[in-house]
Design a protein around this motif. Structure first.
Motif, PDB file in Angstrom:
ATOM      1  N   LYS A  95       0.815  -1.219   0.000  1.00  0.00           N
ATOM      2  CA  LYS A  95       0.000   0.000   0.000  1.00  0.00           C
ATOM      3  C   LYS A  95       0.846   1.266   0.000  1.00  0.00           C
ATOM      4  O   LYS A  95       0.380   2.329  -0.429  1.00  0.00           O
ATOM      5  CB  LYS A  95      -0.933  -0.005   1.216  1.00  0.00           C
ATOM      6  CG  LYS A  95      -2.037  -1.052   1.158  1.00  0.00           C
ATOM      7  CD  LYS A  95      -2.780  -1.197   2.478  1.00  0.00           C
ATOM      8  CE  LYS A  95      -2.191  -2.282   3.332  1.00  0.00           C
ATOM      9  NZ  LYS A  95      -2.965  -2.555   4.562  1.00  0.00           N
ATOM     10  N   ALA A  96       2.084   1.153   0.477  1.00  0.00           N
ATOM     11  CA  ALA A  96       2.921   2.338   0.676  1.00  0.00           C
ATOM     12  C   ALA A  96       3.143   3.131  -0.615  1.00  0.00           C
ATOM     13  O   ALA A  96       3.096   4.363  -0.617  1.00  0.00           O
ATOM     14  CB  ALA A  96       4.262   1.928   1.280  1.00  0.00           C
ATOM     15  N   SER A  97       3.352   2.425  -1.727  1.00  0.00           N
ATOM     16  CA  SER A  97       3.650   3.125  -2.986  1.00  0.00           C
ATOM     17  C   SER A  97       2.437   3.861  -3.538  1.00  0.00           C
ATOM     18  O   SER A  97       2.576   4.748  -4.395  1.00  0.00           O
ATOM     19  CB  SER A  97       4.164   2.134  -4.026  1.00  0.00           C
ATOM     20  OG  SER A  97       3.165   1.170  -4.329  1.00  0.00           O
ATOM     21  N   LEU A  98       1.232   3.520  -3.049  1.00  0.00           N
ATOM     22  CA  LEU A  98       0.010   4.148  -3.536  1.00  0.00           C
ATOM     23  C   LEU A  98      -0.471   5.271  -2.622  1.00  0.00           C
ATOM     24  O   LEU A  98      -1.427   5.982  -2.957  1.00  0.00           O
ATOM     25  CB  LEU A  98      -1.107   3.105  -3.660  1.00  0.00           C
ATOM     26  CG  LEU A  98      -0.874   1.962  -4.650  1.00  0.00           C
ATOM     27  CD1 LEU A  98      -1.984   0.928  -4.533  1.00  0.00           C
ATOM     28  CD2 LEU A  98      -0.778   2.491  -6.072  1.00  0.00           C
ATOM     29  N   TYR A  99       0.192   5.438  -1.463  1.00  0.00           N
ATOM     30  CA  TYR A  99      -0.282   6.441  -0.512  1.00  0.00           C
ATOM     31  C   TYR A  99      -0.078   7.855  -1.067  1.00  0.00           C
ATOM     32  O   TYR A  99       1.012   8.229  -1.490  1.00  0.00           O
ATOM     33  CB  TYR A  99       0.447   6.314   0.828  1.00  0.00           C
ATOM     34  CG  TYR A  99      -0.087   7.291   1.859  1.00  0.00           C
ATOM     35  CD1 TYR A  99      -1.201   6.971   2.621  1.00  0.00           C
ATOM     36  CD2 TYR A  99       0.490   8.550   2.024  1.00  0.00           C
ATOM     37  CE1 TYR A  99      -1.719   7.866   3.546  1.00  0.00           C
ATOM     38  CE2 TYR A  99      -0.027   9.454   2.942  1.00  0.00           C
ATOM     39  CZ  TYR A  99      -1.120   9.104   3.698  1.00  0.00           C
ATOM     40  OH  TYR A  99      -1.640   9.999   4.601  1.00  0.00           O
ATOM     41  N   SER A 100      -1.156   8.655  -1.058  1.00  0.00           N
ATOM     42  CA  SER A 100      -1.072  10.036  -1.544  1.00  0.00           C
ATOM     43  C   SER A 100      -2.333  10.802  -1.165  1.00  0.00           C
ATOM     44  O   SER A 100      -3.424  10.228  -1.129  1.00  0.00           O
ATOM     45  CB  SER A 100      -0.903  10.075  -3.069  1.00  0.00           C
ATOM     46  OG  SER A 100      -0.879  11.410  -3.537  1.00  0.00           O
ATOM     47  N   THR A 101      -2.174  12.079  -0.897  1.00  0.00           N
ATOM     48  CA  THR A 101      -3.322  12.965  -0.699  1.00  0.00           C
ATOM     49  C   THR A 101      -3.445  13.948  -1.857  1.00  0.00           C
ATOM     50  O   THR A 101      -4.144  14.951  -1.759  1.00  0.00           O
ATOM     51  CB  THR A 101      -3.185  13.731   0.632  1.00  0.00           C
ATOM     52  OG1 THR A 101      -1.956  14.472   0.628  1.00  0.00           O
ATOM     53  CG2 THR A 101      -3.208  12.784   1.813  1.00  0.00           C
ATOM     54  N   CYS A 107      -4.643   7.021  -8.975  1.00  0.00           N
ATOM     55  CA  CYS A 107      -4.831   5.881  -8.082  1.00  0.00           C
ATOM     56  C   CYS A 107      -4.113   6.192  -6.778  1.00  0.00           C
ATOM     57  O   CYS A 107      -2.909   6.494  -6.797  1.00  0.00           O
ATOM     58  CB  CYS A 107      -4.288   4.596  -8.705  1.00  0.00           C
ATOM     59  SG  CYS A 107      -4.504   3.124  -7.662  1.00  0.00           S
ATOM     60  N   ARG A 108      -4.828   6.150  -5.674  1.00  0.00           N
ATOM     61  CA  ARG A 108      -4.208   6.519  -4.400  1.00  0.00           C
ATOM     62  C   ARG A 108      -4.961   5.872  -3.241  1.00  0.00           C
ATOM     63  O   ARG A 108      -6.136   5.546  -3.337  1.00  0.00           O
ATOM     64  CB  ARG A 108      -4.195   8.031  -4.215  1.00  0.00           C
ATOM     65  CG  ARG A 108      -5.575   8.662  -4.127  1.00  0.00           C
ATOM     66  CD  ARG A 108      -5.511  10.177  -4.070  1.00  0.00           C
ATOM     67  NE  ARG A 108      -6.827  10.775  -3.923  1.00  0.00           N
ATOM     68  CZ  ARG A 108      -7.648  11.072  -4.905  1.00  0.00           C
ATOM     69  NH1 ARG A 108      -7.269  10.841  -6.149  1.00  0.00           N
ATOM     70  NH2 ARG A 108      -8.827  11.616  -4.694  1.00  0.00           N
ATOM     71  N   ILE A 109      -4.243   5.713  -2.132  1.00  0.00           N
ATOM     72  CA  ILE A 109      -4.842   5.311  -0.874  1.00  0.00           C
ATOM     73  C   ILE A 109      -4.480   6.359   0.161  1.00  0.00           C
ATOM     74  O   ILE A 109      -3.381   6.932   0.123  1.00  0.00           O
ATOM     75  CB  ILE A 109      -4.375   3.900  -0.434  1.00  0.00           C
ATOM     76  CG1 ILE A 109      -5.121   3.469   0.839  1.00  0.00           C
ATOM     77  CG2 ILE A 109      -2.872   3.836  -0.249  1.00  0.00           C
ATOM     78  CD1 ILE A 109      -4.828   2.033   1.262  1.00  0.00           C
ATOM     79  N   TYR A 110      -5.413   6.660   1.038  1.00  0.00           N
ATOM     80  CA  TYR A 110      -5.162   7.621   2.105  1.00  0.00           C
ATOM     81  C   TYR A 110      -6.044   7.262   3.290  1.00  0.00           C
ATOM     82  O   TYR A 110      -6.906   6.384   3.202  1.00  0.00           O
ATOM     83  CB  TYR A 110      -5.411   9.055   1.639  1.00  0.00           C
ATOM     84  CG  TYR A 110      -6.811   9.327   1.141  1.00  0.00           C
ATOM     85  CD1 TYR A 110      -7.803   9.801   1.995  1.00  0.00           C
ATOM     86  CD2 TYR A 110      -7.145   9.117  -0.203  1.00  0.00           C
ATOM     87  CE1 TYR A 110      -9.084  10.050   1.544  1.00  0.00           C
ATOM     88  CE2 TYR A 110      -8.437   9.359  -0.660  1.00  0.00           C
ATOM     89  CZ  TYR A 110      -9.396   9.819   0.205  1.00  0.00           C
ATOM     90  OH  TYR A 110     -10.669  10.061  -0.243  1.00  0.00           O
ATOM     91  N   SER A 111      -5.830   7.944   4.401  1.00  0.00           N
ATOM     92  CA  SER A 111      -6.610   7.679   5.603  1.00  0.00           C
ATOM     93  C   SER A 111      -7.385   8.908   6.010  1.00  0.00           C
ATOM     94  O   SER A 111      -6.938  10.044   5.776  1.00  0.00           O
ATOM     95  CB  SER A 111      -5.676   7.250   6.743  1.00  0.00           C
ATOM     96  OG  SER A 111      -6.400   6.696   7.821  1.00  0.00           O
ATOM     97  N   SER A 112      -8.551   8.709   6.600  1.00  0.00           N
ATOM     98  CA  SER A 112      -9.429   9.791   7.067  1.00  0.00           C
ATOM     99  C   SER A 112      -9.914  10.618   5.889  1.00  0.00           C
ATOM    100  O   SER A 112     -10.838  10.226   5.190  1.00  0.00           O
ATOM    101  CB  SER A 112      -8.727  10.666   8.110  1.00  0.00           C
ATOM    102  OG  SER A 112      -9.619  11.606   8.665  1.00  0.00           O
ATOM    103  N   THR A 113      -9.312  11.774   5.631  1.00  0.00           N
ATOM    104  CA  THR A 113      -9.643  12.614   4.474  1.00  0.00           C
ATOM    105  C   THR A 113      -8.344  13.057   3.820  1.00  0.00           C
ATOM    106  O   THR A 113      -7.250  12.768   4.307  1.00  0.00           O
ATOM    107  CB  THR A 113     -10.441  13.865   4.893  1.00  0.00           C
ATOM    108  OG1 THR A 113      -9.560  14.782   5.566  1.00  0.00           O
ATOM    109  CG2 THR A 113     -11.609  13.515   5.804  1.00  0.00           C
TER     110      THR A 113
END
Length: 340
Positions: A95-101, A107-113
């Motif tokens: 998941k780390a390589s897809l993390y972005s705000t 294509c991205r993963i993030y937490s909360s908002t």
């Protein structure tokens, strides 16, 4: 603490302070009434006019409805849900390589908002979002893991788009418009958004998603068996029944404009669950930035024409409050500052 909740060690024994809302914003522990009258529409009903009437009535009176016999195989829905759960349960490095705000990321993963670093309180969720249409332009950006992700989700994206276009065609017919009135630039962007909520030690203190109204054209949601979605109706929050075999349909604010205010787009939020993780799959159709959105028909217009780019600018400047952003475009609006 690790930003992505899906990487936390489970179970979480105590709710972290940064996830506890102020007392006046907490959902509390009181039981909520259930929205038992949500329309359930059979898309294989032998009378097409009956389907049209049901959908138009649901858009006007409820702003939300469920569809069954929708044409998407149950096996594909189950496989897609399994793939999504596998993604969030997977190793952190996947998941780390897809993390972005960054909103421009396809294509991205993030937490909360997307405002995680600046928000005072975090929402209890991880979110995976990516573009889906045209499929060949975006599929290479999607997760590699689980290994079947691209094959399964690719098929799912094609089928959900067909379903949403079919529902939009039915809406157009019900409003006396050409069936393809909302095709082309009005449905240019297809976005898949997957929310994942791990079990929460105290759901009375937290929220899985803030209250909001969908800013797009139309949303369909595949729920799971774990409840959590709530709609604000009759001056109170109400639980939406969770049916994993049906699709929940939510008209967005752009449909409200196109219908000249006849349709209702409901305020909704997501609760957390003490014992079980909750994963839901949302699919959105969004107009292109350049297309002009305006009421259809000859009635006095409740809204002036605008582009989706103009609307989204207002949306972001109003703290992602879609109703506030839409108010600017009402014909009697006296709020010209959001675009400056």
């Amino acid at each position: 603490m690790e930003t992505l909740m899906s990487n936390w060690l489970n179970p979480v024994e105590n709710t972290p302070e940064k996830y506890i809302f102020p007392a006046n914003q907490r959902p509390g522990s009181q039981p909520f009434p259930v929205m038992n009258d949500i329309p359930l529409i059979d898309l294989q009903h032998p009378n097409p006019q009956h389907i049209i009437h049901q959908i138009i009535d649901a858009c006007q009176r409820f702003g939300i409805f469920q569809v069954i016999n929708h044409g998407i195989p149950g096996s594909l829905m189950e496989d897609t849900m399994a793939v999504m759960k596998g993604f969030f349960a997977g190793p952190a490095e996947h998941k780390a390589s897809l993390y972005s705000t960054d909103l421009t990321k396809k294509c991205r993963i993030y937490s909360s908002t997307l405002n995680y670093d600046s928000e005072e309180v975090h929402y209890w969720r991880d979110n995976l979002t990516h573009h889906c249409y045209p499929l060949h332009d975006h599929i290479h950006l999607w997760p590699h893991h689980p290994p079947t992700y691209r094959q399964v989700v690719g098929a799912y994206a094609v089928e959900t788009r067909k379903l949403m276009v079919r529902i939009l065609e039915t809406i157009c017919e019900g409003l006396g418009l050409k069936p393809d009135y909302l095709e082309g630039e009005m449905t240019k962007t297809q976005l898949l958004s997957v929310n994942h909520h791990i079990p929460c030690p105290d759901p009375s203190l937290t929220l899985g998603m803030p209250q909001h109204t969908d800013p797009n054209l139309i949303t369909i949601l595949q729920q799971c068996s774990v409840p959590g979605l709530q709609v604000f109706r009759h001056h109170q929050w109400m639980d939406v029944p969770s049916d994993p075999t049906a699709f929940l349909v939510v008209p967005g604010l752009q449909l409200k404009v196109m219908s000249n205010g006849r349709f209702w787009s409901p305020i909704h939020r997501v609760m957390t669950h003490r014992e079980e993780a909750r994963t839901t799959i949302g699919t959105f159709l969004i107009p292109s930035n350049e297309i002009v959105i305006e009421p259809a028909g000859d009635s006095p217009a409740a809204y002036r024409g605008f582009t989706y780019a103009e609307f989204f600018k207002c949306f972001t400047r109003s703290n992602c409050d879609a109703d506030t952003a839409l108010t600017y475009f009402q014909t009697n609006s006296k709020s010209p500052t959001l675009l400056k």
